[in-house]
Motif scaffolding. Structure first.
Motif, PDB file in Angstrom:
ATOM      1  N   SER A 233      77.480 -27.357 -12.827  1.00  0.00           N
ATOM      2  CA  SER A 233      77.333 -27.908 -14.167  1.00  0.00           C
ATOM      3  C   SER A 233      78.670 -28.408 -14.693  1.00  0.00           C
ATOM      4  O   SER A 233      78.763 -29.476 -15.313  1.00  0.00           O
ATOM      5  CB  SER A 233      76.760 -26.839 -15.105  1.00  0.00           C
ATOM      6  OG  SER A 233      76.643 -27.326 -16.424  1.00  0.00           O
ATOM      7  N   GLN A 293      70.068 -28.754 -10.394  1.00  0.00           N
ATOM      8  CA  GLN A 293      70.497 -27.524  -9.742  1.00  0.00           C
ATOM      9  C   GLN A 293      69.496 -27.256  -8.624  1.00  0.00           C
ATOM     10  O   GLN A 293      68.295 -27.175  -8.863  1.00  0.00           O
ATOM     11  CB  GLN A 293      70.503 -26.348 -10.721  1.00  0.00           C
ATOM     12  CG  GLN A 293      71.498 -26.467 -11.856  1.00  0.00           C
ATOM     13  CD  GLN A 293      72.911 -26.084 -11.419  1.00  0.00           C
ATOM     14  OE1 GLN A 293      73.233 -26.072 -10.237  1.00  0.00           O
ATOM     15  NE2 GLN A 293      73.759 -25.771 -12.389  1.00  0.00           N
ATOM     16  N   MET A 307      69.374 -30.658 -14.589  1.00  0.00           N
ATOM     17  CA  MET A 307      70.595 -30.117 -15.173  1.00  0.00           C
ATOM     18  C   MET A 307      70.499 -29.983 -16.691  1.00  0.00           C
ATOM     19  O   MET A 307      71.044 -29.030 -17.274  1.00  0.00           O
ATOM     20  CB  MET A 307      71.792 -30.994 -14.800  1.00  0.00           C
ATOM     21  CG  MET A 307      73.134 -30.368 -15.110  1.00  0.00           C
ATOM     22  SD  MET A 307      73.495 -28.885 -14.121  1.00  0.00           S
ATOM     23  CE  MET A 307      73.995 -29.627 -12.563  1.00  0.00           C
ATOM     24  N   ASN A 311      71.249 -26.544 -18.622  1.00  0.00           N
ATOM     25  CA  ASN A 311      72.323 -26.431 -19.614  1.00  0.00           C
ATOM     26  C   ASN A 311      71.813 -25.989 -20.983  1.00  0.00           C
ATOM     27  O   ASN A 311      72.510 -25.282 -21.711  1.00  0.00           O
ATOM     28  CB  ASN A 311      73.056 -27.771 -19.752  1.00  0.00           C
ATOM     29  CG  ASN A 311      73.941 -28.066 -18.549  1.00  0.00           C
ATOM     30  OD1 ASN A 311      74.342 -27.159 -17.829  1.00  0.00           O
ATOM     31  ND2 ASN A 311      74.236 -29.327 -18.321  1.00  0.00           N
TER      32      ASN A 311
END
Length: 339
Positions: A233, A293, A307, A311
Motif C-alpha cells: 500500500s 492486494q 487497494m 485502505n
C-alpha cells in the motif's frame, strides 16, 4: 531527448524509405528512392513510432562515437534527401549482415523514417518482421493454387530503433533476444548493431522492485499479514505522490527502521544496478498490480482485494491470532458473482 509523455499528434513524419532485409533467402533490397507518402502511410508510420515511444518495454542507451552506426548517424544530413538515402542504406546493410548470422532472427522490411517532436528531429528504424501465410494464386489460364508467402506482421513492433539526431547520442529501442549461429542468445540490436549497453526497460524495473519487496515481506511472516500488506500500500502511495519510483527513497521509507530488511533490499536491488534509479512508466497497465492486494494461503486459497477497499478498512478486517495465524473478514457483501 524524448519527454515521458507525448501524444500521437506531437509526431510529424518528415520522410521515409523502405529497405528489404530477407535474411532467410540471403537477399537484400536497398532502395534508391524516398517513399511518396500519402495520408495512410503517414498515419501508419506515426502509429508505429508512437507505439515504440509510448511503451514501458522501451529502453535507452547512448552511442559510442567510435562505432560504425554512430559514425553513420554523425554524417547524416537529414534535410538532404541523398544523405538520408545513403545513410539508411548503410544502416540497413549493417543490420542485414548481423541478421544473416542467425537462423532465428526474422526477415523484415526495414522502414526508415525521420520525424519531429517538439522541434527535435529523430530517425526511426522500424523493423517490420515477416511471418508466413497462405494465399490463393490464379494465373491467366484460370489455374488456381494455394501458395505460401511472407507478409508483414501486424500489431505492436517488437524490434525498432530510434536515434535522437539533435545530440546524435541518445537511442531508444525495443528489442528481442535471438540465438546466433555460435549458440549465444543475445539482444543483437543493442549488443551487435548499436554496440551499446542498454538499461532495463521500465516494465522490467517495476517487476524487479515489486518482487524484491514481496520477497522480503514473505521472509518475515512473524510480522503478520496486515503489516506486510501495508508495504505494498505504501509503495502505491509513493508512486501516486511522485508519479515515479525513486528506488533508494522507497527502500528507506519501507525498510529503513529494520536493518535486516534494508540490507536485503539494498543487496537485491544492487544486483540489477538499480539502487540509484528513478523511473516512471508510460502505461497504467504496467503498474496494475498495485491496484490490488493479492494473497495466497498455505492451502492454495487466493484472495484479491482492491487497494481502495483495503485502505479504507471498512469492508476488510484482518485479525492477527495469538498463535501466529490470521483471520481475514470481508464484510458488507450485498451480492457475489462467481468467476
Amino acid at each position: 531527448m524524448i519527454r515521458n509523455k507525448i501524444v500521437k499528434d506531437d509526431i510529424i513524419v518528415r520522410k521515409s524509405i523502405l529497405h528489404i532485409l530477407n535474411s532467410g533467402s540471403g537477399q537484400i533490397g536497398l532502395a534508391t528512392n524516398l517513399i511518396d507518402m500519402g495520408p495512410d502511410l503517414f498515419d501508419m508510420i506515426r502509429d508505429n513510432v508512437f507505439k515504440v515511444l509510448d511503451n514501458d518495454e522501451r529502453i535507452s542507451c547512448k552511442l559510442d562515437k567510435n562505432t560504425s552506426v554512430a559514425k553513420a548517424i554523425e554524417n547524416l544530413k537529414e534535410t538532404n534527401d541523398q544523405s538520408f538515402i545513403d545513410t539508411t542504406r548503410n544502416l540497413a546493410e549493417q543490420l542485414f549482415d548481423i541478421m544473416c548470422d542467425s537462423v532465428q532472427i526474422p526477415s523484415a522490411d526495414l522502414l526508415c523514417a525521420s520525424f519531429q517532436v517538439d522541434g527535435n528531429i529523430y530517425l526511426a528504424l522500424l523493423k517490420m518482421n515477416y511471418h508466413s501465410t497462405f494465399v490463393h494464386y490464379q494465373n491467366k489460364d484460370d489455374v488456381t493454387d494455394i501458395v505460401k508467402q511472407n507478409v508483414i506482421q501486424s500489431g505492436k513492433l517488437t524490434e525498432a530503433v530510434i536515434f535522437d539526431l539533435s545530440g546524435k547520442k541518445d537511442v531508444y529501442l525495443v528489442q528481442k533476444k535471438y540465438e546466433m549461429l555460435n549458440g549465444e542468445k543475445c539482444n543483437y540490436l543493442s549488443e551487435r548493431f548499436l554496440i551499446c549497453m542498454a538499461g532495463l526497460p521500465p516494465k522490467k524495473k517495476f517487476q524487479i522492485l515489486n518482487k524484491v519487496i514481496n520477497d522480503i515481506n514473505n521472509h518475515y511472516p512473524e510480522d503478520g499479514i496486515a503489516k506486510r500488506l501495508d508495504m505494498k500500500s505504501r509503495l502505491r502511495e509513493e508512486f501516486s505522490e511522485n508519479q515515479a519510483f525513486k528506488v533508494n527513497e522507497i527502500g528507506d521509507k519501507l525498510f529503513g527502521n529494520h536493518q535486516g530488511k534494508k540490507q536485503e533490499f539494498d543487496e537485491k536491488i544492487e544486483r540489477y544496478d538499480m539502487q540509484y534509479d528513478t523511473f516512471t512508466v508510460a502505461k497504467e497497465n504496467t503498474v496494475k498490480r498495485l491496484e490490488y492486494q493479492m494473497l495466497e494461503t498455505d492451502t492454495g486459497i487466493e484472495i484479491k482485494i482492491p487497494m481502495e477497499e483495503y485502505n479504507m478498512k471498512d469492508n476488510v478486517e484482518i485479525i492477527e491470532e495469538s498463535g501466529g495465524g490470521s483471520t481475514i473478514i470481508i464484510k458488507n457483501i450485498e451480492s457475489v458473482k462467481i468467476k
